[in-house]
Every structure is written in C-alpha cells, then in structure tokens.
Design a protein around this motif. Structure first.
Motif, PDB file in Angstrom:
ATOM      1  N   LYS A  92       0.822  -1.217   0.000  1.00  6.04           N
ATOM      2  CA  LYS A  92       0.000   0.000   0.000  1.00  6.04           C
ATOM      3  C   LYS A  92       0.853   1.263   0.000  1.00  6.04           C
ATOM      4  O   LYS A  92       0.626   2.187  -0.783  1.00  6.04           O
ATOM      5  CB  LYS A  92      -0.927  -0.005   1.226  1.00  6.04           C
ATOM      6  CG  LYS A  92      -1.793   1.238   1.360  1.00  6.04           C
ATOM      7  CD  LYS A  92      -2.739   1.126   2.536  1.00  6.04           C
ATOM      8  CE  LYS A  92      -2.039   1.290   3.863  1.00  6.04           C
ATOM      9  NZ  LYS A  92      -1.648   2.708   4.134  1.00  6.04           N
ATOM     10  N   ASP A  93       1.864   1.317   0.873  1.00  9.85           N
ATOM     11  CA  ASP A  93       2.608   2.569   1.074  1.00  9.85           C
ATOM     12  C   ASP A  93       3.806   2.730   0.144  1.00  9.85           C
ATOM     13  O   ASP A  93       4.301   3.833  -0.044  1.00  9.85           O
ATOM     14  CB  ASP A  93       3.080   2.663   2.528  1.00  9.85           C
ATOM     15  CG  ASP A  93       1.937   2.956   3.480  1.00  9.85           C
ATOM     16  OD1 ASP A  93       0.813   3.184   2.999  1.00  9.85           O
ATOM     17  OD2 ASP A  93       2.163   2.943   4.701  1.00  9.85           O
ATOM     18  N   ARG A  94       4.330   1.632  -0.379  1.00 10.11           N
ATOM     19  CA  ARG A  94       5.420   1.669  -1.359  1.00 10.11           C
ATOM     20  C   ARG A  94       6.609   2.483  -0.843  1.00 10.11           C
ATOM     21  O   ARG A  94       7.062   2.280   0.282  1.00 10.11           O
ATOM     22  CB  ARG A  94       4.904   2.174  -2.701  1.00 10.11           C
ATOM     23  CG  ARG A  94       3.726   1.330  -3.195  1.00 10.11           C
ATOM     24  CD  ARG A  94       3.077   1.841  -4.441  1.00 10.11           C
ATOM     25  NE  ARG A  94       1.972   0.950  -4.768  1.00 10.11           N
ATOM     26  CZ  ARG A  94       1.878   0.214  -5.870  1.00 10.11           C
ATOM     27  NH1 ARG A  94       2.817   0.277  -6.795  1.00 10.11           N
ATOM     28  NH2 ARG A  94       0.853  -0.585  -6.057  1.00 10.11           N
ATOM     29  N   ASP A  95       7.105   3.437  -1.658  1.00 16.37           N
ATOM     30  CA  ASP A  95       8.301   4.165  -1.226  1.00 16.37           C
ATOM     31  C   ASP A  95       8.016   5.152  -0.099  1.00 16.37           C
ATOM     32  O   ASP A  95       8.942   5.727   0.481  1.00 16.37           O
ATOM     33  CB  ASP A  95       8.970   4.887  -2.400  1.00 16.37           C
ATOM     34  CG  ASP A  95       8.012   5.779  -3.173  1.00 16.37           C
ATOM     35  OD1 ASP A  95       6.831   5.884  -2.772  1.00 16.37           O
ATOM     36  OD2 ASP A  95       8.443   6.364  -4.176  1.00 16.37           O
ATOM     37  N   ALA A  96       6.726   5.341   0.253  1.00 20.81           N
ATOM     38  CA  ALA A  96       6.409   6.171   1.414  1.00 20.81           C
ATOM     39  C   ALA A  96       6.950   5.555   2.693  1.00 20.81           C
ATOM     40  O   ALA A  96       7.152   6.261   3.690  1.00 20.81           O
ATOM     41  CB  ALA A  96       4.898   6.364   1.528  1.00 20.81           C
ATOM     42  N   VAL A  97       7.199   4.241   2.674  1.00 27.27           N
ATOM     43  CA  VAL A  97       7.814   3.587   3.838  1.00 27.27           C
ATOM     44  C   VAL A  97       9.154   4.242   4.155  1.00 27.27           C
ATOM     45  O   VAL A  97       9.482   4.504   5.322  1.00 27.27           O
ATOM     46  CB  VAL A  97       7.994   2.071   3.582  1.00 27.27           C
ATOM     47  CG1 VAL A  97       8.799   1.422   4.713  1.00 27.27           C
ATOM     48  CG2 VAL A  97       6.634   1.390   3.435  1.00 27.27           C
ATOM     49  N   LEU A  98       9.937   4.539   3.111  1.00 22.58           N
ATOM     50  CA  LEU A  98      11.267   5.117   3.331  1.00 22.58           C
ATOM     51  C   LEU A  98      11.170   6.550   3.854  1.00 22.58           C
ATOM     52  O   LEU A  98      12.064   7.004   4.574  1.00 22.58           O
ATOM     53  CB  LEU A  98      12.075   5.095   2.031  1.00 22.58           C
ATOM     54  CG  LEU A  98      12.369   3.716   1.445  1.00 22.58           C
ATOM     55  CD1 LEU A  98      13.217   3.853   0.188  1.00 22.58           C
ATOM     56  CD2 LEU A  98      13.075   2.828   2.454  1.00 22.58           C
ATOM     57  N   LYS A  99      10.101   7.244   3.507  1.00 17.26           N
ATOM     58  CA  LYS A  99       9.946   8.613   4.004  1.00 17.26           C
ATOM     59  C   LYS A  99       9.677   8.618   5.499  1.00 17.26           C
ATOM     60  O   LYS A  99      10.159   9.488   6.225  1.00 17.26           O
ATOM     61  CB  LYS A  99       8.824   9.315   3.247  1.00 17.26           C
ATOM     62  CG  LYS A  99       9.135   9.519   1.765  1.00 17.26           C
ATOM     63  CD  LYS A  99       7.944  10.113   1.015  1.00 17.26           C
ATOM     64  CE  LYS A  99       8.259  10.232  -0.475  1.00 17.26           C
ATOM     65  NZ  LYS A  99       7.090  10.696  -1.258  1.00 17.26           N
ATOM     66  N   ARG A 100       8.913   7.633   5.959  1.00 17.26           N
ATOM     67  CA  ARG A 100       8.622   7.566   7.387  1.00 17.26           C
ATOM     68  C   ARG A 100       9.704   6.835   8.166  1.00 17.26           C
ATOM     69  O   ARG A 100       9.850   7.045   9.373  1.00 17.26           O
ATOM     70  CB  ARG A 100       7.267   6.873   7.621  1.00 17.26           C
ATOM     71  CG  ARG A 100       6.083   7.697   7.184  1.00 17.26           C
ATOM     72  CD  ARG A 100       4.784   7.126   7.676  1.00 17.26           C
ATOM     73  NE  ARG A 100       4.676   7.081   9.141  1.00 17.26           N
ATOM     74  CZ  ARG A 100       3.587   6.684   9.789  1.00 17.26           C
ATOM     75  NH1 ARG A 100       2.513   6.305   9.103  1.00 17.26           N
ATOM     76  NH2 ARG A 100       3.556   6.661  11.104  1.00 17.26           N
ATOM     77  N   ALA A 101      10.437   5.955   7.488  1.00 15.05           N
ATOM     78  CA  ALA A 101      11.485   5.170   8.159  1.00 15.05           C
ATOM     79  C   ALA A 101      12.696   5.067   7.235  1.00 15.05           C
ATOM     80  O   ALA A 101      12.890   4.058   6.554  1.00 15.05           O
ATOM     81  CB  ALA A 101      10.960   3.780   8.517  1.00 15.05           C
ATOM     82  N   PRO A 102      13.518   6.112   7.170  1.00 12.95           N
ATOM     83  CA  PRO A 102      14.652   6.118   6.229  1.00 12.95           C
ATOM     84  C   PRO A 102      15.718   5.082   6.547  1.00 12.95           C
ATOM     85  O   PRO A 102      16.646   4.905   5.758  1.00 12.95           O
ATOM     86  CB  PRO A 102      15.207   7.548   6.378  1.00 12.95           C
ATOM     87  CG  PRO A 102      14.700   8.038   7.691  1.00 12.95           C
ATOM     88  CD  PRO A 102      13.391   7.374   7.919  1.00 12.95           C
TER      89      PRO A 102
END
Length: 513
Positions: A92-102
């Motif tokens: 669902k979140d795709r690369d947004a995961v890296l924005k919240r958890a770099p």
C-alpha cells in the motif's frame, strides 16, 4: 559462524496480521534459509530483520514504525544490519515507507516475496535502499521454499487474492484478483506434508468456497508444467477438493478458512459431512447482523441466509463448532442495526467470535462514507457484544463437560501449562483444551483422548486420566527437531538469475526449529 570464508548472516521475521501473512512468513524463512541465511537464536540480535506487515487495522502503521524505530540504535551501531518491510502495508505505502522510516533497506510487496534475498543483496552491495512493488503475481507463492513453523499442522494455500469488493476491506487492492491453484498441485503439497509427518492441514484462501472460478492460466504460475492442462471454471471445485483430501492416507484433520456466506453451497456441507478427516468446524464471517449494514458493506448476503447456512451445517454435522468475525461501529450503524447484530449472535450460538471495532482505512470506500461513529459509541457497543458472546461461549463450552475429546497436542497454546502441569491441544472442532498428561510421555504432534472436566469462555479443561495416547510421526518429527519444508524444487521463475549468499554448511548446535 562462517560459510565459504564469509560470515553467515542471521535473520528474524516478525509477522503481523492474518493466516495469509503467517504462511507467507514461512515462505520468507524458507527463501532466506535457501539463500544461506540462518535463523537468529531467540534473544540474539539478527543481522536482518524482516517485517511482514498487515494493513487491515487503523493502528497498523503506527505499530510498524514504532517497532522499526526501536531498531535504529542497532542500525546506527552496525551499518551492515538490514531492515526489510514487506506484506500488505508495504504494498500500500510503497516508497512512502522510506519517508517515514529512512533506516529501511528493502521494501517489497505481496506479489514478489520471492525477490527478498536478491533485494537484500542489492541493497547491501549498492548501499542504497531497494523498493520493488509489482502489481501482479510473479510466481505462485506455493512454488517458493517454505520452512514450516509446526511439525504437525500446516497451512496450504489454495488461492490468492479476492474478487469481492467489501467496502471496509483493503485486501483485494493489495492481494489482487483471485487466482486459484490447480487441484493436483494442492494435493501434491498436502501429500508432501503428510509424508513428512504432518497430520493436520488448513486450506487457506481469502474466499475458499469461490475456489475454481479462476484456475491460473498464466505460464509463470504453473507449478509443475508436466502435469499442467487447461481447466475450466468449476463451481463445485472446493467440495471436490475436500473429498480428495479425504483420500490421502495419513492425513487426519482438514480445516479451511475462510468461506464467504454468499457463495457457501450445499455441496460443501455434504462434503464436510461425508469426509471423515474434515473437521466439524466452520469459521464463516458474519460481520453484521443488520441487512442495511450488510448492504452498505457490499456483503452480498443477508442475515436470514447466513442463519440458514448455519442451520443446514448443524443438521448435517450436529456437533459442528461455528465461529465468526464481527465488526462493530461501521459508518452509519444505528442502535437498531447493532441490536440486529446482537439478535443474530444470540440465534447463531457461535462457539467463539473475533470481534473488531470498525477501523477507517484510507483507500477503502467505507472510509469516505458519512456518519463515521464516535469512538465512545463504538466502544460501548463493542463491550456489549463481547459480554454477549462471552456468555454464549461459556454456555456452549459448559455443554462440553463430560464429553470425550480427541486432541492434537500443540505447543505454545497454553501460557500457564508449566504452572498447572498441563499440556494443550486442539479438539477436532477447534476448541482449545488444556489437559493433564499424567505420567504419559506426551509430545506435541501426538494424539490423546481425554474427558472434559471444566470450562471457561475461551478454553476447556480436561484433568481426567487420559483414555488414550497415540504416538505419531508428527510427534517424532517434533521431538527430533526436524524442519518440515515444502516448495522450492519445482519453482517456476521469470528468467531472473539466482542471487544470494552461498549455502551454509549445516550447523549442529542447540535446537533447530
């Protein structure tokens, strides 16, 4: 520990959510072990931590990112440590995961779990986080190697994905349309498990009684091309599959989850009743007892149809234990709607129920509906539903006192077993029973027969002397610490090279799982 001169990297898989995710995690473990990684011992920090995520509940995001943040000090102290996030939330979140958890090194979705070892290697080599999300299956998950958690009970996927459009559910958009495995592939996997000592299988799908509507025709999804042929849609395929499982020698118990009431047909009831190793239990989600709310949920059945199915199941299988899922506080639910749910629960006499407070999920139609209920209203109704179901569960369990039960002995089911000198097991109808083994050398995976002596809402007690104890191949496997494995030998890939660490030599040290 080293292999071919290089240290063997260890891993840990943390699982959130449903049975699908539990089974996918067995595949992730199998993939990593095949690639040369080694499972980290309990209490030991792993070189790779994989989060297999769920997106169903509202707080799933916060729980995941909170747990990832706890690993940041380790990551900062050891840059070679890796964190991977997969499953429904990643899809669902795709690369947004890296924005919240770099700090995350790898993000992968529900359709490409087989890519994990290659993505870990690439991230470690390039020192850049890897995000790979695909929109459809790359290979049928059951072709992947799986390292089973249990020596006696196993999940077997019969399909992936779902064709329903329930307004509260995000799963179809993350798991895709339903794709069914061929019966021969399923039965071959079941036979392989039984040959290794497994005595119970649970057939797994988002909607098992829709099985047969979409046998996989994609070349990439063929598990054994030498046995493959075109198969037409077959509305009776699930009942036939249950009967076929009944013909497998050594398979003592068959369960399945979950069926959809709208597609539950009498041929399945007949197959359940006529096939001795199909357990007398049915988990069938109700969600709401209000026809108005069921319509708003796009659940294509109504309360009376649901109750009619239960009546027919109990007529054919009088001792069947029926369980369900219920949602409280769906948008627009009135007190009358909730009262209708309480009435259906009273009439249905569920052995137990998984009850949930409605959770607003972005991306679902229900999230945009008006009349979202205040938390206090939902909580109050939820507590009333819990109180009702607890009373019914206790009454139904009290009715079991004095009955003989056959138990498949389990491990990890009884938190107080050490203090009470009891062991735990599951009856054929799925009820949890804590029993006294006495002086018998009973092992997880063995089968015992005993008498129920007392009851609580969520379990039974059997402190009577054991009537029978049968040692089994599953018990032998558990005692020997043998790992049950499936898949991997006939996997059909997509032409990608195999990437991973060289296989490590077996290490004999301590217990293996």
């Amino acid at each position: 520990m080293v292999a071919n001169g290089a240290p063997v990297r260890t891993f840990q898989v943390r699982t959130y959510g449903c049975q699908m995710n539990v089974h996918d995690s067995e595949r992730l473990v199998g993939l990593l072990e095949q690639a040369g990684y080694q499972r980290a011992a309990d209490g030991v920090d792993a070189d790779v931590v994989v989060f297999n995520t769920c997106a169903v509940r509202e707080n799933a995001d916060n729980k995941l990112y909170g747990n990832i943040s706890h690993l940041v000090p380790r990551k900062e102290a050891n840059p070679d440590m890796q964190i991977a996030v997969g499953g429904c939330l990643a899809q669902k979140d795709r690369d947004a995961v890296l924005k919240r958890a770099p700090w995350v090194d790898v993000v992968f979705g529900t359709h490409n779990i087989g890519s994990l070892p290659a993505l870990l290697d690439r991230a470690r080599h390039n020192r850049v986080a890897q995000v790979e999300i695909v929109e459809s299956l790359q290979e049928f998950p059951s072709t992947l190697p799986a390292s089973r958690e249990s020596s006696y009970a196993a999940w077997v996927s019969i399909s992936v994905g779902c064709n329903n459009t329930c307004t509260f559910c995000i799963v179809p958009s993350l798991r895709g349309k339903e794709t069914d495995r061929r019966p021969g592939d399923i039965l071959a996997e079941v036979q392989s498990l039984v040959d290794q000592g497994v005595s119970e299988v649970t057939l797994l799908g988002q909607n098992v009684n829709a099985y047969g509507v979409s046998f996989a025709s994609d070349e990439r999804l063929r598990e054994d091309p030498t046995m493959w042929q075109e198969l037409p849609t077959d509305r009776g395929a699930f009942a036939k599959l249950l009967r076929a499982c009944g013909r497998i020698d050594g398979l003592e118990r068959v369960r399945f989850t979950s069926p959809h009431p709208a597609e539950f047909t009498d041929d399945v009831i007949e197959a359940m009743a006529a096939t001795p190793n199909v357990c007398p239990t049915l988990h069938m989600p109700l969600q709401s007892g209000s026809d108005r709310i069921l319509r708003a949920m796009r659940r294509s059945y109504r309360a009376e149809r649901y109750l009619g199915i239960i009546d027919r199941v109990r007529a054919a299988i009088p001792d069947a234990a029926i369980t369900t899922d219920l949602i409280v506080g769906f948008p627009g639910e009135t007190e009358d709607d909730f009262a209708a749910t309480l009435e259906v629960v009273e009439r249905a006499r569920f052995a137990s129920a998984f009850t949930f407070q409605y959770s607003k999920r972005p991306g679902t139609p229900a999230a945009e509906l008006p009349d979202q209920l205040p938390k206090a209203v939902v909580q109050e109704r939820y507590m009333r539903l819990i109180e009702l179901q607890e009373r019914i569960s206790l009454e139904e369990n009290v009715n079991q006192i004095g009955t003989r039960v056959e138990l498949l002995v389990a491990t990890g089911e009884g938190r107080k077993d050490v203090a009470t000198a009891r062991m735990s097991g599951r009856a054929r109808d799925g009820r949890l029973v804590h029993f006294a083994p006495g002086e018998r050398d009973v092992r997880p995976g063995d089968v015992v027969t005993t008498t129920v002596t007392s009851a609580a809402p969520h379990h039974l007690i059997a402190d009577a002397v054991l009537l029978e104890h049968r040692r089994t191949k599953a018990g032998d496997a558990h005692e020997a610490g043998r790992q049950i494995t499936t898949g991997g030998t006939k996997a059909v890939g997509l032409g990608l090279p195999s990437i991973g660490m060289p296989p490590a030599r077996p290490v004999v040290a301590g217990c293996s799982r």
